[in-house]
Motif scaffolding. Structure first.
Motif, PDB file in Angstrom:
ATOM      1  N   PHE A  53       0.796  -1.236   0.000  1.00 15.65           N
ATOM      2  CA  PHE A  53       0.000   0.000   0.000  1.00 15.65           C
ATOM      3  C   PHE A  53       0.828   1.287   0.000  1.00 15.65           C
ATOM      4  O   PHE A  53       0.334   2.330  -0.432  1.00 15.65           O
ATOM      5  CB  PHE A  53      -0.924   0.028   1.230  1.00 15.65           C
ATOM      6  CG  PHE A  53      -2.151  -0.811   1.066  1.00 15.65           C
ATOM      7  CD1 PHE A  53      -3.106  -0.474   0.112  1.00 15.65           C
ATOM      8  CD2 PHE A  53      -2.360  -1.936   1.848  1.00 15.65           C
ATOM      9  CE1 PHE A  53      -4.248  -1.235  -0.051  1.00 15.65           C
ATOM     10  CE2 PHE A  53      -3.500  -2.714   1.685  1.00 15.65           C
ATOM     11  CZ  PHE A  53      -4.446  -2.349   0.738  1.00 15.65           C
ATOM     12  N   MET A  54       2.041   1.235   0.534  1.00 16.88           N
ATOM     13  CA  MET A  54       2.787   2.481   0.800  1.00 16.88           C
ATOM     14  C   MET A  54       2.949   3.351  -0.447  1.00 16.88           C
ATOM     15  O   MET A  54       2.598   4.546  -0.432  1.00 16.88           O
ATOM     16  CB  MET A  54       4.163   2.130   1.394  1.00 16.88           C
ATOM     17  CG  MET A  54       4.914   3.298   1.962  1.00 16.88           C
ATOM     18  SD  MET A  54       4.095   4.045   3.382  1.00 16.88           S
ATOM     19  CE  MET A  54       4.438   2.874   4.683  1.00 16.88           C
ATOM     20  N   GLY A  55       3.460   2.760  -1.521  1.00 13.01           N
ATOM     21  CA  GLY A  55       3.711   3.545  -2.743  1.00 13.01           C
ATOM     22  C   GLY A  55       2.428   4.137  -3.322  1.00 13.01           C
ATOM     23  O   GLY A  55       2.334   5.367  -3.521  1.00 13.01           O
ATOM     24  N   TYR A  58       1.034   6.978  -1.164  1.00 14.50           N
ATOM     25  CA  TYR A  58       1.855   8.194  -1.278  1.00 14.50           C
ATOM     26  C   TYR A  58       1.515   8.917  -2.592  1.00 14.50           C
ATOM     27  O   TYR A  58       1.270  10.135  -2.595  1.00 14.50           O
ATOM     28  CB  TYR A  58       3.348   7.824  -1.237  1.00 14.50           C
ATOM     29  CG  TYR A  58       4.253   8.984  -1.585  1.00 14.50           C
ATOM     30  CD1 TYR A  58       4.529   9.977  -0.653  1.00 14.50           C
ATOM     31  CD2 TYR A  58       4.811   9.094  -2.859  1.00 14.50           C
ATOM     32  CE1 TYR A  58       5.345  11.055  -0.980  1.00 14.50           C
ATOM     33  CE2 TYR A  58       5.621  10.174  -3.194  1.00 14.50           C
ATOM     34  CZ  TYR A  58       5.888  11.155  -2.251  1.00 14.50           C
ATOM     35  OH  TYR A  58       6.676  12.224  -2.582  1.00 14.50           O
ATOM     36  N   ASP A  59       1.470   8.165  -3.695  1.00 17.50           N
ATOM     37  CA  ASP A  59       1.172   8.782  -5.000  1.00 17.50           C
ATOM     38  C   ASP A  59      -0.188   9.461  -4.969  1.00 17.50           C
ATOM     39  O   ASP A  59      -0.353  10.588  -5.440  1.00 17.50           O
ATOM     40  CB  ASP A  59       1.179   7.718  -6.118  1.00 17.50           C
ATOM     41  CG  ASP A  59       2.592   7.235  -6.428  1.00 17.50           C
ATOM     42  OD1 ASP A  59       3.553   7.935  -6.028  1.00 17.50           O
ATOM     43  OD2 ASP A  59       2.735   6.154  -7.040  1.00 17.50           O
ATOM     44  N   ALA A  60      -1.187   8.766  -4.394  1.00 15.63           N
ATOM     45  CA  ALA A  60      -2.549   9.323  -4.375  1.00 15.63           C
ATOM     46  C   ALA A  60      -2.598  10.611  -3.555  1.00 15.63           C
ATOM     47  O   ALA A  60      -3.197  11.613  -3.960  1.00 15.63           O
ATOM     48  CB  ALA A  60      -3.515   8.291  -3.799  1.00 15.63           C
ATOM     49  N   LEU A  88      10.146  -1.219   9.379  1.00 14.49           N
ATOM     50  CA  LEU A  88      11.205  -1.165   8.369  1.00 14.49           C
ATOM     51  C   LEU A  88      10.656  -0.687   7.030  1.00 14.49           C
ATOM     52  O   LEU A  88      11.330   0.039   6.296  1.00 14.49           O
ATOM     53  CB  LEU A  88      11.864  -2.544   8.208  1.00 14.49           C
ATOM     54  CG  LEU A  88      12.881  -2.899   9.300  1.00 14.49           C
ATOM     55  CD1 LEU A  88      13.215  -4.385   9.264  1.00 14.49           C
ATOM     56  CD2 LEU A  88      14.157  -2.062   9.125  1.00 14.49           C
ATOM     57  N   VAL A  89       9.419  -1.078   6.716  1.00 11.71           N
ATOM     58  CA  VAL A  89       8.818  -0.644   5.442  1.00 11.71           C
ATOM     59  C   VAL A  89       8.681   0.881   5.443  1.00 11.71           C
ATOM     60  O   VAL A  89       9.077   1.563   4.485  1.00 11.71           O
ATOM     61  CB  VAL A  89       7.439  -1.306   5.213  1.00 11.71           C
ATOM     62  CG1 VAL A  89       6.779  -0.758   3.954  1.00 11.71           C
ATOM     63  CG2 VAL A  89       7.568  -2.823   5.130  1.00 11.71           C
ATOM     64  N   GLY A  90       8.146   1.439   6.537  1.00  6.58           N
ATOM     65  CA  GLY A  90       7.968   2.893   6.625  1.00  6.58           C
ATOM     66  C   GLY A  90       9.305   3.620   6.614  1.00  6.58           C
ATOM     67  O   GLY A  90       9.466   4.632   5.914  1.00  6.58           O
TER      68      GLY A  90
END
Ligand code: KG4
Ligand code: ZN
Length: 358
Positions: A53-55, A58-60, A88-90
Motif C-alpha cells: 500500500f505504501m507507494g 503516497y502517489d494518491a 522497516l517498510v515505513g
C-alpha cells in the motif's frame, strides 16, 4: 514547513501532510479485515500489506494535493515501538524520499505522537500528565514540553486495549474487540463488584490487566457466555443477550475505574500539572471519555483527548509530532533505526546543524 508523516507500526498504513501545524490531507489503509480472519495481527502479513500500500497511497496523496517530494521540508516516520518488519517498510520509504529529494528525516516515537496529536484540537499546556492507552501499551507520562518527558508508569503485563481484545475474544466478539465491547457495554448494566480493580493497592504508577482478563474468562465460562463450537458468529450489538451486555459493562467499568484511579494518583504526585492528555485506541472508549471529563472537571484540570478517529493509529499524529519536533530544530540522519516493541525509543534526535540527514 511542510511535513509528510508516515505510520506503519502495526496494521494501519497511513500518510499525512501537515503544514505549519495544520493538517493539509491524510490517507489511511486499514488491514483490520485481513487480520480479523486470524483473530489478531499477523506480523508477516502486516509487513507485506504495508509494502503493497505504501507507494500507491503516497502517489494518491501527493497527486491530489498537486505536490511532489521536492515540496517536502521533512519526512517524519513512526520509528517505534511497533512490529519491526512493519516499521522497516515505513523507514525505508521515508529514507528513500529524503535521499531522492534532499529533505530532512525525523523518526517519531509512536507513543508520544498518540499524546501530542491532542494539540491539534486544543492548545496543550505544559507541564502535563499523559495517559497512553492503546493495544500494546498502557503508560503514564509527565511531559514538560513536546520534546521533554519522563515515563511514570507502564503495564506489567497486558495493555488495556489488549485486555479489551482478549476479553472480547473470550466472549465471542469479533476482532478488534474494543469497539464492539464498548458498544455492548453501553447497552448493559455494570455490576461494580463483579470484577477486580487490579493492582491499585501497589504504591506506584504501574498497571496490570492480566488478572482482570482471567476473572472475565472464569466468569464467562461459569455464566455460559463462552461461545460453544459451532455457535453462529456475533452479528450485531442489538442481538446480544442482556447477560453478555452486563458482563461487558462490568468489565468496561473495571478498566475505566482502574485507569481513573492511577491517573488521579499521578496528578496528586505532580500538582504542578494542571492538564491531562488521554490518548491511544482505548481513549475512544465512551465510558472512559465520560468519566475522565467528570473527574477532571471536579479537579479543575484541563483535559485533552483527541477526537475518537485520531485515537487509533493514524499518520496525522506522526506528521503533527514531526512538525512539533522539527520546529524545535530536531532531526535524524539516515542511519535512523526502527525500534521494535519492548525496547525504549532512544532520545537521539539531533539539532539540524549537527545532523547530516541528506
Ligand atoms: O492505538 P491503537 O490504534 O493501536 C496501538 O497502537 O496499539 O489501539 C488499538 C486498541 C485495540 O486494542 C482496540 O481494541 C482498542 O484500541 N480500542 C478500544 C476502542 N476502540 C479501539 N478499546 C475500548 N473502547 C473502544 N471504543
Ligand atoms: Zn498506536
Amino acid at each position: 514547513m511542510l511535513v509528510l508523516g508516515i505510520e506503519s507500526s502495526c496494521d494501519e498504513t497511513g500518510l499525512a501532510l501537515v503544514r505549519d501545524g495544520v493538517v493539509v490531507d491524510a490517507i489511511l489503509a486499514s488491514q483490520a479485515d485481513v487480520h480479523a480472519l486470524f483473530g489478531g495481527v499477523v506480523p508477516e502479513l502486516a509487513s507485506r500489506e504495508h509494502l503493497r500500500f505504501m507507494g500507491p497511497l503516497y502517489d494518491a496523496l501527493m497527486e491530489r494535493q498537486g505536490l511532489s517530494a521536492a515540496d517536502l521540508d521533512c519526512v517524519a516516520v513512526a520509528r517505534g515501538p511497533g512490529l519491526l518488519g512493519c516499521l522497516l517498510v515505513g523507514a525505508a520509504f521515508a529514507k528513500g524520499l529524503c535521499l531522492g529529494s534532499g529533505c530532512r528525516l525525523l523518526g517519531v516515537d509512536h507513543l508520544l505522537a498518540h499524546l501530542l496529536v491532542a494539540g491539534l484540537e486544543q492548545e496543550l499546556t505544559f507541564p502535563c500528565i499523559g495517559l497512553l492507552v492503546s493495544g500494546g501499551h498502557t503508560n503514564l507520562y509527565k511531559l514538560d514540553d513536546p520534546v521533554t518527558f519522563v515515563q511514570l508508569g507502564r503495564t506489567l503485563d497486558d495493555a488495556a486495549g489488549e485486555a479489551f481484545d482478549k476479553c472480547a475474544k473470550v466472549l465471542g466478539l469479533p476482532y478488534p474487540g474494543g469497539r464492539t465491547l464498548d458498544a455492548l457495554a453501553r447497552l448493559g448494566h455494570a455490576d461494580p463488584g463483579l470484577f477486580p480493580r487490579p493492582y491499585l493497592h501497589h504504591d506506584n504508577f504501574d498497571f496490570s490487566f492480566s488478572g482482570l482478563k482471567t476473572a472475565v474468562s472464569l466468569y464467562a465460562s461459569s455464566a455460559g457466555l463462552t461461545p460453544a463450537a459451532g455457535t453462529a458468529p456475533f452479528k450485531s450489538p442489538e442481538e446480544a443477550s442482556p447477560l453478555l451486555c452486563d458482563c461487558c459493562a462490568s468489565f468496561n467499568l473495571a478498566v475505566v475505574e482502574t485507569l481513573l484511579a492511577r491517573t488521579a494518583r499521578a496528578l496528586d504526585a505532580c500538582p504542578e500539572c494542571r492538564s491531562l492528555i488521554v490518548a491511544g485506541g482505548v481513549a475512544a472508549n465512551t465510558l472512559l471519555r465520560e468519566r475522565m471529563k467528570e473527574l477532571m472537571a471536579e479537579r479543575g484540570v484541563s483535559l485533552h483527548m483527541p477526537a475518537p478517529a485520531r485515537c487509533t493509529d493514524n499518520a496525522v499524529m506522526i506528521a503533527y509530532t514531526g512538525w512539533l519536533w522539527a520546529s524545535h530544530g530536531l532531526y535524524h540522519d539516515l542511519s535512523l533505526e526502527p525500534v521494535p516493541r519492548g525496547r525504549p525509543v532512544p532520545r537521539d534526535a539531533c539539532h539540524a546543524a549537527s545532523c547530516n540527514s541528506s
